[in-house]
Design a protein around this motif. Structure first.
Motif, PDB file in Angstrom:
ATOM      1  N   GLY A 117       0.763  -1.268  -0.042  1.00 17.44           N
ATOM      2  CA  GLY A 117       0.170  -0.130  -0.016  1.00 17.44           C
ATOM      3  C   GLY A 117       0.709   1.139  -0.123  1.00 17.44           C
ATOM      4  O   GLY A 117       0.277   2.346  -0.097  1.00 17.44           O
ATOM      5  N   ASN A 118       2.017   0.981   0.031  1.00 17.86           N
ATOM      6  CA  ASN A 118       3.059   2.406   0.114  1.00 17.86           C
ATOM      7  C   ASN A 118       3.319   2.925  -1.241  1.00 17.86           C
ATOM      8  O   ASN A 118       4.194   4.027  -1.211  1.00 17.86           O
ATOM      9  CB  ASN A 118       4.062   2.018   0.993  1.00 17.86           C
ATOM     10  CG  ASN A 118       4.032   2.008   2.460  1.00 17.86           C
ATOM     11  OD1 ASN A 118       3.044   2.705   2.888  1.00 17.86           O
ATOM     12  ND2 ASN A 118       4.443   0.947   3.178  1.00 17.86           N
ATOM     13  N   ALA A 119       2.911   2.180  -2.306  1.00 16.67           N
ATOM     14  CA  ALA A 119       3.487   2.856  -3.726  1.00 16.67           C
ATOM     15  C   ALA A 119       2.472   3.939  -4.149  1.00 16.67           C
ATOM     16  O   ALA A 119       2.998   4.710  -5.316  1.00 16.67           O
ATOM     17  CB  ALA A 119       3.441   1.662  -4.595  1.00 16.67           C
ATOM     18  N   GLU A 120       1.491   4.344  -3.568  1.00 15.41           N
ATOM     19  CA  GLU A 120       0.535   5.387  -4.022  1.00 15.41           C
ATOM     20  C   GLU A 120       1.236   6.711  -4.033  1.00 15.41           C
ATOM     21  O   GLU A 120       1.109   7.493  -4.920  1.00 15.41           O
ATOM     22  CB  GLU A 120      -0.790   5.500  -2.966  1.00 15.41           C
ATOM     23  CG  GLU A 120      -1.393   4.289  -3.112  1.00 15.41           C
ATOM     24  CD  GLU A 120      -2.440   4.128  -1.988  1.00 15.41           C
ATOM     25  OE1 GLU A 120      -2.796   5.178  -1.238  1.00 15.41           O
ATOM     26  OE2 GLU A 120      -3.018   3.185  -1.877  1.00 15.41           O
ATOM     27  N   GLY A 121       2.199   7.143  -3.016  1.00 11.26           N
ATOM     28  CA  GLY A 121       3.064   8.336  -3.179  1.00 11.26           C
ATOM     29  C   GLY A 121       3.908   8.548  -4.437  1.00 11.26           C
ATOM     30  O   GLY A 121       3.695   9.175  -5.014  1.00 11.26           O
ATOM     31  N   LEU A 122       4.493   7.313  -4.540  1.00  5.71           N
ATOM     32  CA  LEU A 122       5.624   7.267  -5.760  1.00  5.71           C
ATOM     33  C   LEU A 122       4.637   7.446  -7.094  1.00  5.71           C
ATOM     34  O   LEU A 122       5.160   8.238  -7.970  1.00  5.71           O
ATOM     35  CB  LEU A 122       6.243   6.023  -5.884  1.00  5.71           C
ATOM     36  CG  LEU A 122       6.980   5.741  -6.958  1.00  5.71           C
ATOM     37  CD1 LEU A 122       8.216   6.758  -7.352  1.00  5.71           C
ATOM     38  CD2 LEU A 122       7.471   4.105  -6.980  1.00  5.71           C
ATOM     39  N   LEU A 123       3.678   6.742  -7.222  1.00  9.24           N
ATOM     40  CA  LEU A 123       2.644   6.927  -8.645  1.00  9.24           C
ATOM     41  C   LEU A 123       2.262   8.092  -8.494  1.00  9.24           C
ATOM     42  O   LEU A 123       2.254   8.912  -9.655  1.00  9.24           O
ATOM     43  CB  LEU A 123       1.483   5.853  -8.358  1.00  9.24           C
ATOM     44  CG  LEU A 123       2.058   4.327  -8.608  1.00  9.24           C
ATOM     45  CD1 LEU A 123       0.848   3.509  -8.099  1.00  9.24           C
ATOM     46  CD2 LEU A 123       2.947   4.096  -9.595  1.00  9.24           C
ATOM     47  N   ARG A 124       1.891   8.917  -7.391  1.00 15.55           N
ATOM     48  CA  ARG A 124       1.442  10.310  -7.398  1.00 15.55           C
ATOM     49  C   ARG A 124       2.438  11.376  -8.038  1.00 15.55           C
ATOM     50  O   ARG A 124       2.275  12.259  -8.556  1.00 15.55           O
ATOM     51  CB  ARG A 124       0.831  10.881  -6.182  1.00 15.55           C
ATOM     52  CG  ARG A 124       0.036  11.952  -6.029  1.00 15.55           C
ATOM     53  CD  ARG A 124      -0.892  12.032  -4.905  1.00 15.55           C
ATOM     54  NE  ARG A 124      -1.241  10.937  -4.295  1.00 15.55           N
ATOM     55  CZ  ARG A 124      -1.199  10.459  -3.050  1.00 15.55           C
ATOM     56  NH1 ARG A 124      -0.686  11.549  -2.029  1.00 15.55           N
ATOM     57  NH2 ARG A 124      -1.504   9.508  -2.495  1.00 15.55           N
ATOM     58  N   VAL A 125       3.614  11.165  -7.379  1.00 12.90           N
ATOM     59  CA  VAL A 125       4.904  12.098  -7.823  1.00 12.90           C
ATOM     60  C   VAL A 125       5.012  11.861  -9.301  1.00 12.90           C
ATOM     61  O   VAL A 125       5.184  12.854  -9.976  1.00 12.90           O
ATOM     62  CB  VAL A 125       5.995  11.937  -6.998  1.00 12.90           C
ATOM     63  CG1 VAL A 125       7.144  12.495  -7.368  1.00 12.90           C
ATOM     64  CG2 VAL A 125       5.851  12.159  -5.223  1.00 12.90           C
ATOM     65  N   ALA A 126       5.128  10.860  -9.710  1.00  5.53           N
ATOM     66  CA  ALA A 126       5.329  10.306 -11.085  1.00  5.53           C
ATOM     67  C   ALA A 126       4.350  11.012 -11.887  1.00  5.53           C
ATOM     68  O   ALA A 126       4.606  11.680 -12.965  1.00  5.53           O
ATOM     69  CB  ALA A 126       5.682   9.016 -11.388  1.00  5.53           C
ATOM     70  N   ALA A 127       3.095  10.862 -11.616  1.00  2.00           N
ATOM     71  CA  ALA A 127       2.043  11.459 -12.469  1.00  2.00           C
ATOM     72  C   ALA A 127       1.976  12.948 -12.555  1.00  2.00           C
ATOM     73  O   ALA A 127       1.886  13.586 -13.584  1.00  2.00           O
ATOM     74  CB  ALA A 127       0.713  11.018 -11.898  1.00  2.00           C
ATOM     75  N   ASP A 128       2.448  13.437 -11.110  1.00  2.00           N
ATOM     76  CA  ASP A 128       2.550  14.953 -11.292  1.00  2.00           C
ATOM     77  C   ASP A 128       3.766  15.564 -12.166  1.00  2.00           C
ATOM     78  O   ASP A 128       3.552  16.709 -12.744  1.00  2.00           O
ATOM     79  CB  ASP A 128       2.955  15.579  -9.832  1.00  2.00           C
ATOM     80  CG  ASP A 128       1.859  15.348  -8.749  1.00  2.00           C
ATOM     81  OD1 ASP A 128       0.618  15.060  -9.493  1.00  2.00           O
ATOM     82  OD2 ASP A 128       2.008  15.736  -7.643  1.00  2.00           O
TER      83      ASP A 128
END
Length: 132
Positions: A117-128
Motif C-alpha cells: 500500500g505504500n506505492a501510492e505516493g510514488l505513483l502520484r509524484v510520477a504522475a505530477d
C-alpha cells in the motif's frame, strides 16, 4: 518517501525517495552514512541492487555530492540507471522491497521491508511529473 528499516548513522539504505521539481522526476536511495561522491575514482564500485516484489533492478548509481544518496534517476545531471516506467510498474502492487548499495570501496549495505500500500505516493509524484 518510503522509510526503510536501517540502523541510525550507518551506510545502510534508510529511505527511498521520489521527487518532482524543475529538474523533472528523480528517484534515489538515501543513507545516514557515506557511499562515495560522483568521481571517476569511485564509480567502479558504486553499484546497487533493488528488488521490488519480483522485479530486480541493478546497475551503477549516480552519487550525490554529499555522498549519502544513490540516484537511480536524476534530472540534473541527466542520469538514468532504470527506466521510470519499469520502476513504477514494479512498485504498483509490490508487497516488499530490498535494497543493496555498494559504496566506493565495494562494501555492500542491505535492508528490506514490507511496502504493501505504500506505492501510492510514488505513483502520484510520477504522475505530477508526467511520467507514465
Amino acid at each position: 518517501m518510503l522509510m526503510l528499516y536501517s540502523s541510525d548513522f550507518t551506510d545502510q539504505p534508510s529511505y527511498l525517495a521520489a521527487t518532482c521539481d524543475e529538474n523533472g522526476f528523480e528517484f534515489f536511495i538515501d543513507s545516514e552514512g557515506f557511499w562515495g561522491q560522483d568521481s571517476p575514482f569511485f564509480r567502479r564500485n558504486q553499484t546497487f541492487e533493488m528488488r521490488v516484489g519480483d522485479t530486480v533492478f541493478r546497475g551503477r548509481y549516480l552519487a550525490s555530492n554529499s555522498g549519502d544518496s544513490a540516484y537511480l534517476i536524476s534530472g540534473k545531471p541527466k542520469f538514468k540507471a532504470v527506466a521510470a516506467s519499469d520502476l513504477l510498474a514494479a512498485f504498483n502492487g509490490a508487497r516488499s522491497v530490498a535494497v543493496r548499495v555498494s559504496d566506493y570501496r565495494g562494501v555492500s549495505s542491505t535492508t528490506s521491508r514490507s511496502i504493501s500500500g505504500n506505492a501510492e505516493g510514488l505513483l502520484r509524484v510520477a504522475a505530477d511529473c508526467g511520467v507514465k
